[in-house]
Design an enzyme around this catalytic site. Sequence first.
Site, PDB file in Angstrom:
ATOM      1  N   CYS B  86       0.833  -1.202   0.000  1.00 23.30           N
ATOM      2  CA  CYS B  86       0.000   0.000   0.000  1.00 23.30           C
ATOM      3  C   CYS B  86       0.873   1.261   0.000  1.00 23.30           C
ATOM      4  O   CYS B  86       1.514   1.551  -0.989  1.00 23.30           O
ATOM      5  CB  CYS B  86      -0.975  -0.053   1.182  1.00 23.30           C
ATOM      6  SG  CYS B  86      -2.318   1.134   1.017  1.00 23.30           S
ATOM      7  N   HIS B 203      -3.527  -5.658   1.009  1.00 24.05           N
ATOM      8  CA  HIS B 203      -2.852  -5.877   2.291  1.00 24.05           C
ATOM      9  C   HIS B 203      -2.769  -7.365   2.661  1.00 24.05           C
ATOM     10  O   HIS B 203      -3.670  -7.872   3.316  1.00 24.05           O
ATOM     11  CB  HIS B 203      -3.617  -5.147   3.399  1.00 24.05           C
ATOM     12  CG  HIS B 203      -3.445  -3.660   3.366  1.00 24.05           C
ATOM     13  ND1 HIS B 203      -2.412  -3.021   4.004  1.00 24.05           N
ATOM     14  CD2 HIS B 203      -4.168  -2.693   2.768  1.00 24.05           C
ATOM     15  CE1 HIS B 203      -2.500  -1.713   3.808  1.00 24.05           C
ATOM     16  NE2 HIS B 203      -3.575  -1.488   3.056  1.00 24.05           N
ATOM     17  N   GLU B 205      -0.931  -8.606   4.938  1.00 25.11           N
ATOM     18  CA  GLU B 205      -0.785  -8.723   6.397  1.00 25.11           C
ATOM     19  C   GLU B 205      -2.131  -8.608   7.110  1.00 25.11           C
ATOM     20  O   GLU B 205      -2.250  -8.989   8.266  1.00 25.11           O
ATOM     21  CB  GLU B 205       0.215  -7.679   6.913  1.00 25.11           C
ATOM     22  CG  GLU B 205      -0.320  -6.279   7.169  1.00 25.11           C
ATOM     23  CD  GLU B 205      -0.624  -5.493   5.897  1.00 25.11           C
ATOM     24  OE1 GLU B 205      -0.596  -6.063   4.798  1.00 25.11           O
ATOM     25  OE2 GLU B 205      -0.933  -4.283   6.025  1.00 25.11           O
TER      26      GLU B 205
END
Lengths: 85, 228
Positions: B86, B203, B205
């Site tokens: 990002c 994302h 994560e």
Amino acid sequence: MWKAKVVVTYKPGILDPEAKTIHHALVSLGYTDFKNVETGKYFQLTFKEKMTRDQAETVAREACDKLLSNPVIQKYTYEMTEVSE
Amino acid sequence: MKFGVVVFPGSNCDHDAYHVLKKVLDANVDYIWHKDRSLRMFDVIVLPGGFSYGDYLRAGALARFSPILQEIIQFAEHGGFLIGICNGFQILVEAGLLPGALIANDHMRFRCQDVFLKVKTTSNRFCGLYRPGQVLKMPIAHYSGNYFADESTLKELQDKDRIVFQYCNSIGEVSEESNPNGSLMNIAGIVNPNKNVLGMMPHPERAAEKILGSDDGLQIFKSFLGKN
């Protein structure tokens, strides 16, 4: 003292969604005369020390190339003016 | 394998990345402060999501000149693995480690939603645990994720198998309807010529534990640990 007035805009062909939205808003307000709307960023760089116009211009250009504009998507113009202290 | 997660003023996914590496994968991980001028020994460095330096000027433009970035550019040039997520991806394009630019979403809205991604290639270390064509679910959360590059750059990305992820629908079709931000060719993630630097807008994560809706992103981090 020199002052550089810098305008950074998008290169032709790069989508400028903000300008598009503003253009639509203008049309909806009845301002239908504009063929095109572009947005940009304006910077004023006022120098601290006395220097020649060439020196000041070189530094201003370097700042534009390195940080103020992203050469992949943007172009810039600048104007050098002399201001009193 | 030693991981590092960089912390800039304004990073807000640094703890998520650290959590996944430390708690979910039990990996060796440390934070890296943005003012550090030297890098300890790391194998993989994560540039996390967030709003480094308030996204002033352009997203990623100021982080690119932070002290640690100069070290990280060297690290990547020497073959170290780098993942920009990002805002991390935005920093990588501003730093010139990846080509192109990330401009405002075509609809001028911040998008926070799950998207589907197609794994376009597995010819890089990051995707070693995926199958080519696999469809992944991960969230996006960005305003400037609209990938732009000139035609010759796009051609090179295609020819050299450097487009890693593309936005698609749930059955893997890459279409205009499945493009959340206007990115050219639905590009969601790319790698550099040496394929040791990955930048992606979604994302992974935040998609690393089933209880949070998806663990499809975990494999990217896991691919460095040599266990399945």
